[in-house]
Every structure is written in structure tokens, then in C-alpha cells.
Write a protein that holds these residues in place. Sequence first.
Motif, short mmCIF file in Angstrom:
data_model
loop_
_atom_site.label_atom_id
_atom_site.label_comp_id
_atom_site.label_asym_id
_atom_site.label_seq_id
_atom_site.Cartn_x
_atom_site.Cartn_y
_atom_site.Cartn_z
N ILE A 111 50.56 14.84 46.82
CA ILE A 111 51.97 15.20 46.69
C ILE A 111 52.56 14.64 45.40
CG2 ILE A 111 54.25 15.10 47.79
CD1 ILE A 111 52.82 15.30 50.49
N VAL A 112 52.55 13.30 45.23
CA VAL A 112 53.09 12.75 43.97
C VAL A 112 52.01 12.75 42.88
CG1 VAL A 112 54.33 10.82 42.95
CG2 VAL A 112 54.72 11.38 45.33
N ARG A 113 50.75 12.81 43.29
CA ARG A 113 49.59 12.85 42.37
C ARG A 113 49.57 11.67 41.39
NH1 ARG A 113 50.96 18.22 42.37
NH2 ARG A 113 51.46 18.32 40.16
N ILE A 114 49.43 10.49 41.96
CA ILE A 114 49.32 9.27 41.18
C ILE A 114 47.86 9.07 40.75
CG2 ILE A 114 49.50 6.73 41.30
CD1 ILE A 114 51.77 7.14 43.35
N GLU A 115 47.66 8.87 39.46
CA GLU A 115 46.30 8.62 38.95
C GLU A 115 45.96 7.13 39.10
OE1 GLU A 115 44.32 10.84 38.40
OE2 GLU A 115 45.52 12.59 37.92
N PRO A 116 44.66 6.78 39.20
CA PRO A 116 43.49 7.66 39.21
C PRO A 116 43.15 8.28 40.57
CG PRO A 116 42.80 5.37 39.19
CD PRO A 116 44.29 5.37 39.16
N ILE A 117 43.96 8.01 41.62
CA ILE A 117 43.62 8.53 42.95
C ILE A 117 43.64 10.06 42.98
CG2 ILE A 117 44.64 8.81 45.26
CD1 ILE A 117 44.96 5.89 45.45
N MET A 140 40.40 11.49 41.42
CA MET A 140 39.14 10.85 41.80
C MET A 140 38.26 11.83 42.57
SD MET A 140 39.11 7.17 43.75
CE MET A 140 39.88 6.13 42.50
N GLU A 150 35.69 4.25 48.48
CA GLU A 150 36.71 3.20 48.38
C GLU A 150 37.37 2.96 49.74
OE1 GLU A 150 37.64 1.51 45.64
OE2 GLU A 150 36.81 2.67 43.97
N ALA A 159 58.70 14.29 40.76
CA ALA A 159 57.32 13.80 40.96
C ALA A 159 56.62 13.62 39.62
CB ALA A 159 56.54 14.77 41.85
N ASN A 160 56.84 14.57 38.70
CA ASN A 160 56.25 14.46 37.36
C ASN A 160 56.70 13.19 36.67
OD1 ASN A 160 54.74 16.76 37.31
ND2 ASN A 160 56.38 18.04 36.46
N LEU A 204 57.90 10.38 37.98
CA LEU A 204 57.34 9.19 38.63
C LEU A 204 55.86 9.04 38.28
CD1 LEU A 204 57.58 6.85 40.63
CD2 LEU A 204 57.15 8.47 42.48
N ARG A 205 55.15 10.16 38.31
CA ARG A 205 53.71 10.15 38.02
C ARG A 205 53.44 9.69 36.59
NH1 ARG A 205 52.82 14.65 40.20
NH2 ARG A 205 53.22 16.07 38.50
N LEU A 252 54.14 5.98 36.24
CA LEU A 252 53.07 5.15 36.80
C LEU A 252 51.80 5.26 35.98
CD1 LEU A 252 53.61 5.76 40.61
CD2 LEU A 252 54.12 3.69 39.31
N LEU A 253 51.51 6.49 35.51
CA LEU A 253 50.32 6.70 34.70
C LEU A 253 50.39 5.87 33.42
CD1 LEU A 253 47.72 8.35 34.62
CD2 LEU A 253 48.94 10.11 33.35
N ILE A 267 49.61 2.33 34.70
CA ILE A 267 48.26 2.11 35.18
C ILE A 267 47.26 2.46 34.08
CG2 ILE A 267 46.59 2.66 37.00
CD1 ILE A 267 48.86 3.22 38.89
N ALA A 276 41.94 -0.24 37.60
CA ALA A 276 42.95 0.80 37.87
C ALA A 276 42.79 1.40 39.27
CB ALA A 276 42.85 1.91 36.81
N ALA A 277 41.55 1.56 39.74
CA ALA A 277 41.35 2.14 41.07
C ALA A 277 41.94 1.22 42.15
CB ALA A 277 39.86 2.37 41.34
N SER A 325 45.82 1.49 41.99
CA SER A 325 46.39 2.72 42.55
C SER A 325 46.17 2.78 44.06
CB SER A 325 45.83 3.96 41.85
OG SER A 325 44.46 4.08 42.07
#
Lengths: 180, 180
Positions: free
Chosen positions: A146-152, A155, A163, B106-107, B109-110, B113-114, B117, B127-128, B131
Motif C-alpha cells: 500500500i505505502v510501498r516502503i523500500e526495501p520491503i 524485496m 526474513e 503515499a508517494n 511518505l515513501r 522514507l526512501l 533508508i 536497511a532490511a 524497514s
Amino acid sequence: MAILEAARRQFASGGFTATTIRSVAAAAEVDPGLVVHFFRTKDALFVAALELPIDLPGELLAAMRGEPAEAAERLISTYFAIWENPATAAPLTAMFRSAATNDQAANMLREFLLARIGKSADLPRPAATVSLLFAQLLGIAVARYIVRIEPIASMELDQLARELTPLAEFVLARGDASAS
Amino acid sequence: MAILEAARRQFASGGFTATTIRSVAAAAEVDPGLVVHFFRTKDALFVAALELPIDLPGELLAAMRGEPAEAAERLISTYFAIWENPATAAPLTAMFRSAATNDQAANMLREFLLARIGKSADLPRPAATVSLLFAQLLGIAVARYIVRIEPIASMELDQLARELTPLAEFVLARGDASAS
């Protein structure tokens, strides 16, 4: 179908708890036995009324049974099989977005989960463990899909499962230890 | 303030990456040095523009430093101190709701965070791991404060911290082990 329409209206206006098979049958002007014949349980009626393609909490609870290591692996693979399939992911995303922004939708989801997690005798694990796992899996899905936070978000599914599986096993084993 | 208004407009329309201190200064018709004087970094400008009361990712990253056991305890207590305080929880809830339902939010926020991170050299952990912890903490907050899934929603904070701290420690230690 009159039953589903009545159910949708009642779940939305009165919430999960206040809605019964009997009240839906009355609103649809059919015999309660007919509702039971088609849907068997209120849970199943709810899932059908919301047009969820799958009973996600039911699937996850079933996956949580058994030894922690096996249960963890089954839980993670069941969960991501559902999210990686667009046919099941799209309605879940819609439901989640509604619950995040609309109090009425949040109430319905909450009552539905409470009715499930509240039936402690039927739970495969302590209620605290179940809700902790639900919350964590929810967070991962929100972050990835939904929010698509990297690196998750990007992955490989295999790596994500590697993990998360030990983590789920840790939560399951810890819950069992504190309950015994 | 013209700088904040310009920043808000640019972050919202162009996203986090495309917005620079220079572009905001140009739109606000001030010298870039003035923007730096007031806000120091683009991260801080973003936080100010969104009227977030706190730089949550920054606080969490700072809390993650050090030995896993200590870091886990600090991380959990920092995180819930923020969520249990209505002054900081309300704008976070608003931001989260926007990100869950609005692609543009969402963009932003992403990307924010990107950018955090992504600066791997500055990260206290792989990083893994970062996240994964962010996603899990997000899930717990959504379950407890937004959708209010029981028993997590009504759990005493002490008990919740006792459930979560060993889990965070496990994730931190595992991340360190796989990175070394």
C-alpha cells in the motif's frame, strides 16, 4: 440477491455484533433457515456481504496451528499467496483503505476480528499472540503493497519470507511459552 | 511563512525527490541560504511543511543505535511515547490515513522514507532490518490506534512493551548477524 443486500445494509449501519442471521432474514423477508442454508454462519455471511474473495482471518488462524516452525512457514506462505494474487489483494486493499479512513468500516472490521479472536476456545494460540501476528502481518502488507516502503516493497518474495518466518516462529513460540 | 507554503506546494505536487532547497527558495523568492538558515536540511523542511510535530523516522533511527537489547527497549519506548501523546499522535494518524488512501501522499511518505533508508552509510542497522522494524511498528500502531484490533488496542502499555521489546531485539540481533 436479497439476503446479501440486507446483510450488507445491516452490517454497514448496525455493525457486526448487532447483525444476526435472524435480523438479516427478517429484512430480506426469508426464513432464517434459508440464510443458514446458503451461508452457514454469520462470519461467512459477512465475508460474502463485503465481497471479500476470501476469509483472511480464518485462513490465517488455520495456518497458525501446529508446531511453531511449521506454523510460521505456513502462515507466511498463506499470507503472501493471498497478497501476491491481484484477485484477492485488490478487495483486501479496498477494505483496508476503508478501515483506515472510515470509522464505520473500522468498526465492522474490528467487531469481525473481535468476534473471531474473542472465541478463545477456538484459537490455535493465545489471543495476544494472534493479535500481535495479525498486526505485524498487517504492517508488512501496508509497507509492501500500500505505502510501498523500500526495501520491503521490492524485496523478492523468497527473501521476505526468509526474513519473516523466523520472526513469526519467535512470536508463536514465545506465546506458547507464556501460556503454558 | 512563504518558504513553508512554497515547500508544501512543491512536496505535494512534485514529490519529495524533485523538491530541493533551491527550488523552494526560488518559489518563495528568497535566497537558498535563508531556507538553510531556518530549516537546515530538506528532511527538516519536509517535516515542517507537513506540520508533523516530530521527525518520527529520525527519532526511531536514533533509538535503534547500540546493543540490540538496549536499542529494542529504547525503540519501543520512544515509539509509544509518541503515539500515546495526542499532540504527536493526531498528525501522525492524519498522515497515515492520507498515505493509505491517497497515492500522492503515499508517494511523499515513501520518497521521504526512501531518502532516509537509502542513505545506508548513516543507518544504525541494515536497511532490511530498518524497514522490517518500521513496517512492524506501523502495523502495531494501525492495529492499536487506528483500526483498534483487540486485545492490542486495550492492552496496558507496559504489557505491550513486554510483548514487543523481545521481538524488536530479535529482529535487531538477526539483522546484525546476517550483516556480519
